[in-house]
Design an enzyme around this catalytic site. Sequence first.
Site, mmCIF file in Angstrom:
data_model
loop_
_atom_site.group_PDB
_atom_site.id
_atom_site.type_symbol
_atom_site.label_atom_id
_atom_site.label_comp_id
_atom_site.label_asym_id
_atom_site.label_seq_id
_atom_site.Cartn_x
_atom_site.Cartn_y
_atom_site.Cartn_z
ATOM 1 N N GLU A 1 4.897 -3.851 -10.645
ATOM 2 C CA GLU A 1 4.892 -4.666 -9.383
ATOM 3 C C GLU A 1 3.944 -5.791 -9.842
ATOM 4 O O GLU A 1 4.029 -6.965 -9.255
ATOM 5 C CB GLU A 1 4.254 -4.035 -8.307
ATOM 6 C CG GLU A 1 5.024 -2.883 -7.890
ATOM 7 C CD GLU A 1 6.458 -2.973 -7.119
ATOM 8 O OE1 GLU A 1 6.973 -4.039 -7.564
ATOM 9 O OE2 GLU A 1 7.148 -2.195 -6.372
ATOM 10 N N HIS B 1 0.103 4.289 -11.235
ATOM 11 C CA HIS B 1 1.623 4.837 -11.159
ATOM 12 C C HIS B 1 1.045 6.364 -11.519
ATOM 13 O O HIS B 1 0.204 6.859 -11.916
ATOM 14 C CB HIS B 1 2.000 4.272 -12.349
ATOM 15 C CG HIS B 1 3.521 4.384 -12.278
ATOM 16 N ND1 HIS B 1 4.343 5.487 -12.656
ATOM 17 C CD2 HIS B 1 4.541 3.454 -11.919
ATOM 18 C CE1 HIS B 1 5.561 5.375 -12.425
ATOM 19 N NE2 HIS B 1 5.799 4.047 -12.057
HETATM 20 N N1 COA Z 1 -6.341 1.201 -6.131
HETATM 21 C C1 COA Z 1 -7.178 1.988 -5.786
HETATM 22 N N2 COA Z 1 -7.239 3.418 -5.998
HETATM 23 C C2 COA Z 1 -6.301 3.978 -6.530
HETATM 24 C C3 COA Z 1 -4.908 3.284 -6.709
HETATM 25 C C4 COA Z 1 -5.147 1.796 -6.619
HETATM 26 N N3 COA Z 1 -4.117 1.015 -7.001
HETATM 27 N N4 COA Z 1 -3.891 3.938 -7.208
HETATM 28 C C5 COA Z 1 -4.600 5.196 -7.357
HETATM 29 N N5 COA Z 1 -5.888 5.046 -6.637
HETATM 30 C C6 COA Z 1 -6.760 6.284 -6.619
HETATM 31 C C7 COA Z 1 -6.413 7.103 -5.296
HETATM 32 O O1 COA Z 1 -7.096 6.849 -4.044
HETATM 33 C C8 COA Z 1 -6.889 8.541 -5.676
HETATM 34 O O2 COA Z 1 -8.083 8.414 -5.286
HETATM 35 P P1 COA Z 1 -8.692 9.893 -4.720
HETATM 36 O O3 COA Z 1 -8.265 11.155 -5.643
HETATM 37 O O4 COA Z 1 -10.042 10.081 -4.394
HETATM 38 O O5 COA Z 1 -7.809 10.087 -3.355
HETATM 39 C C9 COA Z 1 -6.585 8.564 -7.126
HETATM 40 O O6 COA Z 1 -6.738 7.248 -7.583
HETATM 41 C C10 COA Z 1 -5.478 9.165 -7.534
HETATM 42 O O7 COA Z 1 -4.313 8.591 -6.906
HETATM 43 P P2 COA Z 1 -3.071 9.372 -6.757
HETATM 44 O O8 COA Z 1 -2.881 9.181 -5.126
HETATM 45 O O9 COA Z 1 -3.262 10.648 -7.318
HETATM 46 O O10 COA Z 1 -1.949 8.543 -7.448
HETATM 47 P P3 COA Z 1 -0.420 8.590 -6.957
HETATM 48 O O11 COA Z 1 0.043 9.105 -8.410
HETATM 49 O O12 COA Z 1 -0.495 9.372 -5.766
HETATM 50 O O13 COA Z 1 -0.175 6.997 -6.588
HETATM 51 C C11 COA Z 1 0.636 4.979 -6.717
HETATM 52 C C12 COA Z 1 0.390 6.336 -7.571
HETATM 53 C C13 COA Z 1 1.372 3.892 -7.264
HETATM 54 C C14 COA Z 1 1.278 5.519 -5.158
HETATM 55 C C15 COA Z 1 -0.810 4.497 -6.501
HETATM 56 O O14 COA Z 1 -1.580 4.278 -7.481
HETATM 57 C C16 COA Z 1 -0.912 3.310 -5.525
HETATM 58 O O15 COA Z 1 -0.784 3.449 -4.247
HETATM 59 N N6 COA Z 1 -0.822 2.139 -5.964
HETATM 60 C C17 COA Z 1 -1.042 0.883 -5.309
HETATM 61 C C18 COA Z 1 0.484 0.623 -4.854
HETATM 62 C C19 COA Z 1 1.381 0.075 -6.026
HETATM 63 O O16 COA Z 1 1.153 -0.723 -6.660
HETATM 64 N N7 COA Z 1 2.826 0.572 -5.928
HETATM 65 C C20 COA Z 1 3.799 0.095 -6.746
HETATM 66 C C21 COA Z 1 4.017 1.369 -7.489
HETATM 67 S S1 COA Z 1 5.295 0.738 -8.895
#
Ligand code: COA
Length: 342
Positions: A285, A230
């Site tokens: 989710e 998140h």
């Molecule tokens: N699975 C695998 N790796 C993940 C991940 C996940 N669910 N969520 C984050 N990461 C990784 C990213 O790839 C990133 O790695 P990197 O630095 O090597 O690129 C690192 O963790 C940090 O992620 P970041 O992009 O900073 O997180 P964010 O704050 O931008 O993203 C979400 C938050 C929710 C978009 C992200 O966690 C995600 O895509 N989750 C899956 C989709 C989901 O469940 N969405 C519903 C949200 S309520």
Amino acid sequence: MTRGLAGVVVADTALSRVDGERGELVLRGMRVQDAARLGFEALVSHLWGEPVELGAARVQAADLLRRHSWVGGRVATPRVAMDALRAAIGALPEVDDCVLVAAVGVTLAAWVRREDLVPDPALGHAADLLRMIRGESASEAEVEALDAYLCTVVDHGLNASTFAARVVASTGSDHVSAVVAGLGALKGPLHGGAPGPVLDMLDAIGDADRAEPWIRAELAAGRRIMGMGHRVYRVRDPRAAALEGALGRLGADQGRLELARAVERTAERILEAHRPGRKLRANVEFYTATLLEALGVPRAAFTATFAASRVAGWIGHAREQEATGTLIRPRAAYVGPEVAAG
Ligand code: COA
């Protein structure tokens, strides 16, 4: 590189506070765990600060949708639920806020059933939505579970869709337009589009023993694990606990719930090794998927069901933004070439 608007405060809100370190969500002075048991109409009344009645609003919404959108059968029903919502809500004239909230729920049900539905104004919102979605009355426990879901996801600070809705409202535009903007943002898999894929993941894993190799293979292929991580929370999303509680009270398929819990534990452990210190935990989710599945909502309609609740949050934020009379107008850092000399 500039990273979105992460952490930048661009608005004041009295609707909700998200504490990502403590894992707390407060909805106008109420913890989400308590708000989840209030009932959707009562919670929206609490958030908007005025009585909200959605029964008559559903009837009015159905009539308007019939006259203005695909719900009336004049054009084909869009294949994707969120496209169907965007098209139907976008076709509405300016309407009362209660009618707008009701319209999202009625459209969702009409899309699932592929038929023109007649709302029952005597029922509560959750009860009538479930009745229309499934084509038969739901049990008290099921209604309570959907009500808990609608309450749990109604508002969540300045998330992407709420921000989109607020930006539109800040221009002096109308609430239908603000809601359409919110729908567009919510459709994306990084925001509201994850619960369907969470269920696909549980299906693909099938058995708790297979969780580890499956998750490792996904990560090795460069894919994210849906329902985990998140932008704000560094602990488990408190809404996951609220929904898990609702699932427990529903007494649904325990095997499925146990599988979800096992997959969550495994994903948490593997992600900790994959991105040490990033604290990728279950988000809302994860258990949305399990709960809506238990209620018989088809997975293709999960994001639209989310919208049926969040629409009330978007409108609350649109109202707050209008009250400030301020246009939201951030700036982008220019990284293009300079004008060539001479
Ligand atoms: N699975 C695998 N790796 C993940 C991940 C996940 N669910 N969520 C984050 N990461 C990784 C990213 O790839 C990133 O790695 P990197 O630095 O090597 O690129 C690192 O963790 C940090 O992620 P970041 O992009 O900073 O997180 P964010 O704050 O931008 O993203 C979400 C938050 C929710 C978009 C992200 O966690 C995600 O895509 N989750 C899956 C989709 C989901 O469940 N969405 C519903 C949200 S309520």
